[in-house]
Write a protein that holds these residues in place. Structure first.
Motif, short mmCIF file in Angstrom:
data_model
loop_
_atom_site.label_atom_id
_atom_site.label_comp_id
_atom_site.label_asym_id
_atom_site.label_seq_id
_atom_site.Cartn_x
_atom_site.Cartn_y
_atom_site.Cartn_z
N LEU A 211 32.76 36.69 36.30
CA LEU A 211 32.66 36.84 34.86
C LEU A 211 33.68 37.86 34.36
O LEU A 211 34.38 37.64 33.35
N GLU B 65 37.03 36.43 34.38
CA GLU B 65 37.18 35.47 33.29
C GLU B 65 37.41 36.19 31.97
O GLU B 65 38.29 35.82 31.18
N LEU B 66 36.62 37.25 31.77
CA LEU B 66 36.77 38.00 30.52
C LEU B 66 38.16 38.61 30.43
O LEU B 66 38.82 38.56 29.39
N ASN C 158 40.54 35.97 29.55
CA ASN C 158 40.44 35.65 28.11
C ASN C 158 41.17 36.66 27.26
O ASN C 158 41.84 36.31 26.29
#
Lengths: 227, 402
Positions: free
Chosen positions: B39, B42-43, B46
């Motif tokens: 996560l 992924e953040l 992003n």
């Protein structure tokens, strides 16, 4: 631009004056001084509005309204913060107000909005040697991110734009939004998680590597810009 | 479990704006939790993707449009006025609320004063004049307030005098009002007057009474501590000078109390007169009978009857004469007293003045509050009706729109 806010040397270029001088001149009704301020900040203001609104037409309207509001409300600006911070705050409020007004009338169609022709052009100019395949891929990603941001709630959208697109510090964001630091932190955290969900959802809905013909909305815009 | 506690900090962790202990916790957790590690990655990705979004140039002509709009706004008077007002008032909600509350309060106070049945600033307690000259025991009573400044003028103004006789002056006016020609009315007045110079006033009143053809029936005076002294007089004055003399006595000082009684004795007078006439007829008849009396016994009997009738006639005649005297000479009882102690003005003493000012404004506030409450109640029907109408119209419009 013949601006002489200090009233001393008319030969000095306006670009060399600090914001404070221009602001006090604009307060006295010097529209040229305000024009210089517009020149300095139009890019930031416009981009904030663009990423918030999702399309260039609404963005231009919002940015213009923000400058107009700022000009009209100059008298209430006491100089306790930087002019730029105050201006972004005005812009953020204009954005939030505009959305509130619009949501009542019709749902915002961010998904259908073309992902910024000017942006693509700029990006191409910035990186002219990148090969076509990579360009297309990057544009796909950018477009997906742009649309994912558009699907966030207004407050999440604003904080993500300010932090991850415009690169403001937490401190600045807290001043622009009128929130305390803790609220900015938690709101940004929630906004980023929401953005990740949006992006993940978009990827799921188009599990296959995206080709331009698959995405009609995007293909139209991209095709127009691609030489 | 742990993931939930770590996730709120991931964003700050990625930006490096996290406390040392929180950072260590996050790092420890990420080391052992693959999900959170993914996560976080992924953040981070992003965020990088967001940063890669290009900054765009505003559309061509944007600045010109803004400058034109600014120029229009500066030239547009209504906008300018609104903004100048806006600068004063701001657009804060509480300010608007304060203005609304102040306006409502003002409205209530104004309405309260306007709709108050009371005279808002009474000058003096109203005088009461009751005249019943036709009744059996008719009484005319005029009660003056203790502090009336111009009792004579008041009386002239308030007495129901026909306009034609008003020109004749207070004297005849009072006469006409209180004393119809064929009526027998006994007039009495009680006066209490505060005078500064007792001796001078006393002599003046005696002089006035004699000049009016009256006399002093009795008088007395007393000497108190120091300069304070007073006295009383009982005056008899021809009835046609009664009001005139009363007015002049009142001019001697401040009238503290005043009452006028008129006792209508017409009926009693007429009754006695009739009985008297009947008795006289009876007496004449008895005299006739006496002339025809034959025996000593008869004479004595008639004579006794005649004596009784005679005595009654004399008694009734005396009563009538007494009535006549009382009616033709009115009675005025005057009580002369030293001026009342005036409360010393609070001037000089700052503390006293402050207190007085504070109390005065407090009384004012209380008055305003009272009037506002009164106004609220006075306007309540209007508010209720208006509110109901508003709600009704709004509901109707909504239903129609729906």
């Amino acid at each position: 631009m013949a601006v002489n806010p200090a009233g001393t040397d008319p030969g000095l270029p306006a670009a060399s004056f600090p914001d404070e001088l221009l602001v006090s001149a604009a307060k006295r009704g010097d529209r040229a001084a305000f024009g210089e301020l517009v020149r300095r900040y139009e890019r930031k203001v416009y981009n904030l509005a663009y990423r918030y609104a999702g399309n260039s037409d609404d963005a231009a309207d919002l940015a213009q309204e923000a400058f107009l509001k700022a000009f009209c409300a100059l008298g209430t600006f006491r100089g306790r913060s930087a002019f730029s911070t105050w201006l972004y705050r005005v812009t953020a409020n204009v954005c939030l107000d505009a959305l509130r007004g619009r949501q009542r009338r019709r749902t915002l169609s961010l998904d259908q909005a073309p992902p910024g022709r000017e942006g693509d052009r700029e990006w191409e100019l910035a990186d002219p040697r990148a090969d076509l395949e990579e360009q297309v891929q990057r544009r796909e990603v950018q477009s997906a991110v742009h649309r994912a941001i558009g699907r966030l709630g207004p407050e999440h959208r604003l904080v993500v734009v300010l932090r991850d697109l415009q690169g403001f510090s937490y401190q600045e964001i807290s001043r622009i939004l009128g929130l305390n630091l803790g609220t900015v932190k938690s709101r940004l955290n929630r906004a980023r998680l929401a953005l990740r969900d949006e992006l993940a959802g978009a990827e799921l809905s188009s599990a296959q590597p995206v080709s331009r013909s698959d995405r009609g909305d995007k293909g139209a815009a991209g095709g127009g810009d691609n030489p | 479990m742990k993931c939930d506690r770590v996730r709120p900090h991931l964003s700050a962790y990625l930006d490096g704006v996290i406390g040392r202990s929180d950072r260590r916790q996050v790092e420890e957790h990420l080391a052992e939790c693959a999900g959170c590690r993914a996560l976080t990655e992924e953040l981070g990705r992003n965020i990088k993707q967001c940063r890669s979004l290009p900054e765009l140039a505003p559309p061509p002509g944007f600045r010109q449009k803004v400058e034109r709009a600014v120029q229009d706004a500066a030239a547009d008077p209504p906008e300018a006025v609104r903004l100048r007002l806006g600068r004063w008032w701001g657009d804060l909600r509480w300010k608007r609320a304060a203005v609304a509350v102040a306006g409502a309060a003002l409205l209530f106070v104004v309405a309260g004063i306007a709709l108050d049945e009371r005279v808002p600033w009474p000058t003096a307690p109203g005088q009461l004049l009751v005249i019943d000259a036709v009744g059996e025991e008719g009484e005319a009573r005029l009660v003056a307030p203790a502090d009336a400044q111009e009792p004579a003028a008041d009386q002239r103004r308030r007495a129901p005098v026909p306009p034609a006789t008003e020109a004749a002056g207070a004297q005849t006016a009072g006469q006409l009002t209180l004393m119809p020609r064929d009526r027998k009315i006994i007039q009495n007045a009680d006066l209490e007057v505060a005078v500064t110079d007792f001796r001078r006033s006393f002599q003046e009143i005696v002089g006035l009474t004699e000049a009016a053809g009256g006399f002093v029936e009795s008088s007395n005076f007393w000497q108190g501590e120091g300069e304070s002294r007073g006295g009383s007089l009982r005056l008899r004055v021809p009835q046609d000078r009664f009001i005139d003399l009363l007015t002049r006595i009142e001019e001697q000082g401040q009238v503290l109390q005043k009452s006028i009684h008129g006792q209508d004795v017409t009926q009693a007078y007429v009754d006695i007169d009739a009985r008297l006439r009947a008795l006289r007829v009876q007496e004449e008849r008895l005299l006739l009978i006496l002339g025809r009396a034959n025996t000593v016994g008869e004479v004595l009997q008639v004579e006794a009857e005649r004596t009784r009738v005679r005595a009654e006639i004399e008694s009734l005649t005396a009563t009538l004469q007494q009535y006549d005297r009382l009616v033709s000479f009115s009675t005025i009882a005057v009580n002369l007293v030293p001026p009342r102690e005036v409360p010393p003005p609070p001037a000089g003493d700052l503390w006293g003045r402050l207190r007085a000012a504070f109390l005065r404004s407090l009384r004012w506030l209380a008055y305003l509050g009272e009037q506002a409450l009164l106004g609220l109640f006075a306007l309540a029907p209007v508010i209720v009706l208006g509110g109901a109408t508003y709600l009704g119209v709004r509901g109707y419009l909504r239903r129609r729109r729906a």
